[in-house]
Scaffold this motif. Structure first.
Motif, PDB file in Angstrom:
ATOM      1  N   ILE A 139       1.162  -1.125  -0.133  1.00 41.76           N
ATOM      2  CA  ILE A 139      -0.392  -0.109  -0.362  1.00 41.76           C
ATOM      3  C   ILE A 139       0.779   0.956  -0.425  1.00 41.76           C
ATOM      4  O   ILE A 139       1.077   1.803  -0.242  1.00 41.76           O
ATOM      5  CB  ILE A 139      -0.786  -0.413   1.214  1.00 41.76           C
ATOM      6  CG1 ILE A 139      -1.635  -0.547   1.101  1.00 41.76           C
ATOM      7  CG2 ILE A 139      -2.232   1.812   1.528  1.00 41.76           C
ATOM      8  CD1 ILE A 139      -2.575  -0.955   1.740  1.00 41.76           C
ATOM      9  N   VAL A 140       1.678   1.356   0.919  1.00 36.31           N
ATOM     10  CA  VAL A 140       2.666   2.400   1.066  1.00 36.31           C
ATOM     11  C   VAL A 140       3.503   2.536  -0.532  1.00 36.31           C
ATOM     12  O   VAL A 140       3.887   3.993  -1.265  1.00 36.31           O
ATOM     13  CB  VAL A 140       3.995   2.279   1.631  1.00 36.31           C
ATOM     14  CG1 VAL A 140       4.788   3.271   1.750  1.00 36.31           C
ATOM     15  CG2 VAL A 140       3.492   2.269   3.162  1.00 36.31           C
ATOM     16  N   TRP A 141       3.315   1.362  -0.712  1.00 36.83           N
ATOM     17  CA  TRP A 141       4.643   1.878  -1.987  1.00 36.83           C
ATOM     18  C   TRP A 141       3.615   2.334  -3.632  1.00 36.83           C
ATOM     19  O   TRP A 141       4.084   2.771  -4.450  1.00 36.83           O
ATOM     20  CB  TRP A 141       5.123   0.381  -2.650  1.00 36.83           C
ATOM     21  CG  TRP A 141       5.930   0.492  -4.038  1.00 36.83           C
ATOM     22  CD1 TRP A 141       5.592  -0.872  -4.722  1.00 36.83           C
ATOM     23  CD2 TRP A 141       7.684   0.811  -4.152  1.00 36.83           C
ATOM     24  NE1 TRP A 141       7.453  -0.419  -5.583  1.00 36.83           N
ATOM     25  CE2 TRP A 141       8.695   0.957  -5.467  1.00 36.83           C
ATOM     26  CE3 TRP A 141       8.368   1.839  -2.777  1.00 36.83           C
ATOM     27  CZ2 TRP A 141       9.380   1.307  -5.478  1.00 36.83           C
ATOM     28  CZ3 TRP A 141       9.933   2.547  -3.458  1.00 36.83           C
ATOM     29  CH2 TRP A 141       9.819   2.045  -4.815  1.00 36.83           C
ATOM     30  N   ILE A 142       2.177   2.003  -3.706  1.00 34.88           N
ATOM     31  CA  ILE A 142       1.723   1.940  -4.323  1.00 34.88           C
ATOM     32  C   ILE A 142       1.380   3.527  -4.264  1.00 34.88           C
ATOM     33  O   ILE A 142       0.774   4.851  -4.983  1.00 34.88           O
ATOM     34  CB  ILE A 142       0.434   1.179  -5.050  1.00 34.88           C
ATOM     35  CG1 ILE A 142       1.074  -0.045  -5.336  1.00 34.88           C
ATOM     36  CG2 ILE A 142      -1.070   1.646  -5.404  1.00 34.88           C
ATOM     37  CD1 ILE A 142      -0.200  -1.036  -5.276  1.00 34.88           C
ATOM     38  N   GLY A 143       1.287   3.316  -2.763  1.00 34.51           N
ATOM     39  CA  GLY A 143       1.138   4.908  -2.130  1.00 34.51           C
ATOM     40  C   GLY A 143       2.259   6.333  -3.055  1.00 34.51           C
ATOM     41  O   GLY A 143       1.700   7.501  -3.248  1.00 34.51           O
TER      42      GLY A 143
END
Length: 314
Positions: A139-143
């Motif tokens: 989620i953080v990486w896609i964010g």
């Protein structure tokens, strides 16, 4: 419920491979690496869904032994996570035209390695906490990719590009909260099946982007296209680091001039023109005039049918 989930897995995987095939066809036609980057992202997401489908099936039929599940994670989960993680910053920078510095590129590779290591650890431990941490990392990486898109909207002037960025941001505003909810459900509701048995967030993510990609590709392929302009857009020159002299040569190439004729018009030798053409091909990643024209055509289509994923990373 089982049949509905199986159908959802099947349709999502098929849609993913449709987008991969179309992206590779466009890459072969226009020689733009952005199409290849998008194919990598969609392949990574499709492999992750395949890993979910296989592990769910093994548990359902009672063959979910440790080694079978581990093999599933290694074959599908690890490769999918690496491809997805590698492609996220590439496509985000590509759509916005923001160059990736060497230092940031090295940091990207480090993060991708960490994402892959988390897949291995999850496969070895089968721990819900590890799975939740892995999901949070994704989620953080896609964010992070969405943050690049948001920051790039200030420099993007093409209306079609801005529309594509808005479409991605709108999709992410729906999908990312659902992914976060699935993590919280798995952590605080021990009996929840949100993370393992029914990965709704993963299915929704890939389905949403598959649908978006197919729509955009269809608009580009079947929409009306006009002849390419003789002018070299500023964005094209900036993304591919094309000099003023090289822009002049590209304009003359578009007019159908030979290398000898270009030399006469610019009062330079044919050898110098050949060197400039070689540098243009090297910077843009094309092999001939046709691919150069096709690549330029993706930048200068004046209507809303323009295909947006064209940027090149150095």
């Amino acid at each position: 419920m089982i049949h509905v989930l199986a159908l959802a897995y099947f349709l999502t995987i098929i849609a993913g491979f449709v987008v991969i095939t179309l992206s590779l066809l466009l890459h072969a036609r226009f020689a733009s690496p952005a199409y290849l980057h998008w194919a990598l992202i969609m392949l990574g997401g499709t492999l992750l869904i395949m890993a979910k489908a296989v592990t769910h099936y093994l548990r359902l039929v009672g063959s979910g032994t440790y080694w079978y599940l581990l093999l599933s994670f290694m074959l599908f989960g690890l490769s999918g996570e690496l491809l997805l993680g590698y492609g996220v910053p590439l496509i985000a920078h590509g759509v916005t035209g923001i160059r990736i510095s060497p230092g940031r590129g090295a940091l990207h590779l480090l993060v991708v390695a960490v994402l892959g290591a988390q897949v291995v650890i999850e496969g070895l431990t089968e721990d819900d906490m590890v799975a939740a941490i892995r999901m949070i990392s994704r989620i953080v990486w896609i964010g992070y990719g969405y943050a690049i898109l948001i920051s790039g909207t200030r420099t993007v002037t093409e209306q079609n590009q801005r529309a594509v960025i808005r479409a991605f941001l709108a999709t992410g505003s729906i999908v990312l909260p659902i992914m976060l909810f699935s993590v919280l459900a798995a952590l605080f509701l021990p009996d929840s099946v949100a993370l393992h048995e029914a990965p709704i967030a993963s299915l929704l993510w890939l389905s949403a982007y598959s649908t978006l990609s197919i729509v955009l590709i269809a608009r580009f392929i079947f929409g009306p296209q006009k002849k390419v302009s003789w002018e070299v857009p500023d964005l094209f020159a900036r993304i591919f680091s094309i000099s003023d002299r090289e822009c002049e040569i590209i304009r003359l190439i578009l007019q159908g001039n030979t290398e000898a004729r270009i030399g006469d018009l610019l009062f330079i030798s044919r050898r110098t023109v050949v060197n400039h053409v070689y540098n243009i091909y090297r910077k843009t990643g094309v092999r001939n005039r046709v691919q150069l024209i096709n690549l330029l055509n993706t930048h200068v289509l004046p209507d809303s049918r323009q295909w947006p994923f064209f940027a090149h990373r150095k």
